[in-house]
Scaffold this motif. Structure first.
Motif, mmCIF file in Angstrom:
data_model
loop_
_atom_site.group_PDB
_atom_site.id
_atom_site.type_symbol
_atom_site.label_atom_id
_atom_site.label_comp_id
_atom_site.label_asym_id
_atom_site.label_seq_id
_atom_site.Cartn_x
_atom_site.Cartn_y
_atom_site.Cartn_z
ATOM 1 N N HIS A 37 0.821 -1.207 0.000
ATOM 2 C CA HIS A 37 0.000 0.000 0.000
ATOM 3 C C HIS A 37 0.861 1.266 0.000
ATOM 4 O O HIS A 37 0.517 2.261 -0.640
ATOM 5 C CB HIS A 37 -0.950 -0.011 1.198
ATOM 6 N N ARG A 43 -7.702 0.842 3.202
ATOM 7 C CA ARG A 43 -6.352 0.761 3.774
ATOM 8 C C ARG A 43 -5.375 1.616 2.963
ATOM 9 O O ARG A 43 -4.523 2.315 3.531
ATOM 10 C CB ARG A 43 -5.891 -0.693 3.796
ATOM 11 N N TYR A 44 -5.513 1.573 1.649
ATOM 12 C CA TYR A 44 -4.661 2.421 0.813
ATOM 13 C C TYR A 44 -4.905 3.898 1.116
ATOM 14 O O TYR A 44 -3.958 4.686 1.246
ATOM 15 C CB TYR A 44 -4.922 2.151 -0.674
ATOM 16 N N LYS A 78 -5.957 5.353 3.756
ATOM 17 C CA LYS A 78 -5.365 5.728 5.041
ATOM 18 C C LYS A 78 -3.857 5.913 4.903
ATOM 19 O O LYS A 78 -3.277 6.859 5.456
ATOM 20 C CB LYS A 78 -5.681 4.666 6.098
ATOM 21 N N THR A 79 -3.225 4.999 4.175
ATOM 22 C CA THR A 79 -1.780 5.112 3.954
ATOM 23 C C THR A 79 -1.445 6.393 3.200
ATOM 24 O O THR A 79 -0.505 7.113 3.560
ATOM 25 C CB THR A 79 -1.272 3.894 3.162
ATOM 26 N N GLU A 105 -9.477 -3.087 1.245
ATOM 27 C CA GLU A 105 -8.123 -2.815 0.747
ATOM 28 C C GLU A 105 -8.012 -1.375 0.252
ATOM 29 O O GLU A 105 -6.985 -0.711 0.458
ATOM 30 C CB GLU A 105 -7.779 -3.798 -0.376
#
Length: 330
Positions: free
Chosen positions: A164, A293-294, A296-297, A290
């Motif tokens: 990510h 999550r990306y 957030k990164t 997913e």
């Protein structure tokens, strides 16, 4: 069409976008020298307050020792005499940019070149700092398909940040460099694609030379001849630079990424891919978890960048004097 330009050249891009290949191509030019990646330009700028007033020779001498005498700066990979360079910095103009330029110019002179530059992918996120140090800099941005960059990053022994983070890195570099390209314009910013370098290097390099104000040199299409000199042996991940140009290096993401990874890449990159001339595969949307999550990164990366900019603005208020490189004398 040479105009005998003396402007420094800074090569940047996403990590694993082919900047080492282009570094060798530029270094093969009879007037231009780009050294192996160093770790003293950005770190020196970030630590500039610690060096004190560079109007004092003792402080310039300490800066010269910091650049040349520490393994962390990778100065030793330039093949220069540290005492000579340190003395030149101590006796040189009283700015940080001048000290750094003295070092990079010494590398060019050692190779019989009259024009110096530098390459580091990280410069893509530090263009304002480079411009403060070298206001007349010319930037070269090398773009590679983001899916290939991600796939290549995941295979690097030094990449420990995960999938990510790799996706977010390419997206952030593309967004940041797009803003700089609009602001700086065609006199100071030039963009080219890695894939075009592989499949048709001569016309791409001719355009690059025209931008730099240099005559095109046919030797630039044979970068592997310089790999033993300009690529440190420890960097085994640059082994492809030791051979002839290989167009099959483009598009390997199809074999190196999983279907799930391809889906996330294309959803995260959005129209950044098509704007750069790359076609999406038509993959379906990724797993929402997913994608979250990306996001957030990516948000954490943007926040870290904003904090860095704020720290820089605060540090500017405490600078003892100008940081920009002064014209070389003698």
């Amino acid at each position: 069409m040479s105009t005998a330009s003396a402007r420094p050249v800074f090569l940047l891009g996403c990590p694993r976008s082919g900047t080492t290949l282009l570094q060798l191509m530029l270094h093969a030019h009879p007037r231009i020298a780009l050294p192996p990646e160093n770790r003293f330009v950005l770190p020196a700028y970030e630590r500039r307050l610690r060096f004190g007033d560079l109007g004092r020779r003792a402080n310039r001498a300490a800066l010269g020792e910091w650049i040349t005498g520490r393994a962390e700066t990778r100065f030793h990979e330039l093949g220069l005499d540290p005492d000579t360079v340190a003395a030149s910095i101590a006796d040189g103009p009283p700015t940080l940019g001048s000290a750094l330029a003295t070092t990079l110019r010494a590398y060019a002179e050692q190779h019989g070149k009259s024009r110096w530059g530098d390459k580091r992918p990280a410069y893509a996120l530090h263009v304002p700092e480079i411009l403060r140090l070298f206001p007349d800099a010319q930037f070269v941005h090398l773009v590679r398909d983001g899916r290939d960059c991600v796939a290549s990053l995941l295979g690097m022994p030094w990449w420990h940040a995960g999938f990510h983070e790799a996706v977010a890195t390419w997206a952030q570099v593309m967004d940041t460099t797009r803003r700089h390209a609009r602001r700086l314009g065609p006199d100071s910013w030039h963009e080219l694609r890695y894939e075009d370098l592989l499949t048709g290097p001569e016309p791409v390099l001719r355009e690059l030379c025209a931008y730099l104000g240099e005559e095109y040199a046919p030797s630039m299409t044979q970068p592997h001849r310089l790999a033993e000199v300009a690529v440190p042996a420890r960097k085994t991940w640059h082994r492809h630079t030791h051979g002839a140009l290989d167009a099959s290096r483009a598009g390997t993401w199809r074999q190196r990424l999983t279907p799930d990874q391809i889906r996330l890449c294309e959803a995260a990159f959005g129209d950044r891919l098509t704007r750069a001339g790359y076609q999406p595969s038509g993959a379906v949307r990724p797993d929402p978890a997913e994608l979250l999550r990306y996001r957030k990164t990516a948000a954490l990366r943007r926040a870290a960048h904003a904090r860095r900019r704020l720290r820089d603005r605060r540090a500017r208020l405490k600078e003892a004097g100008p940081v920009a490189a002064l014209p070389a004398t003698g």
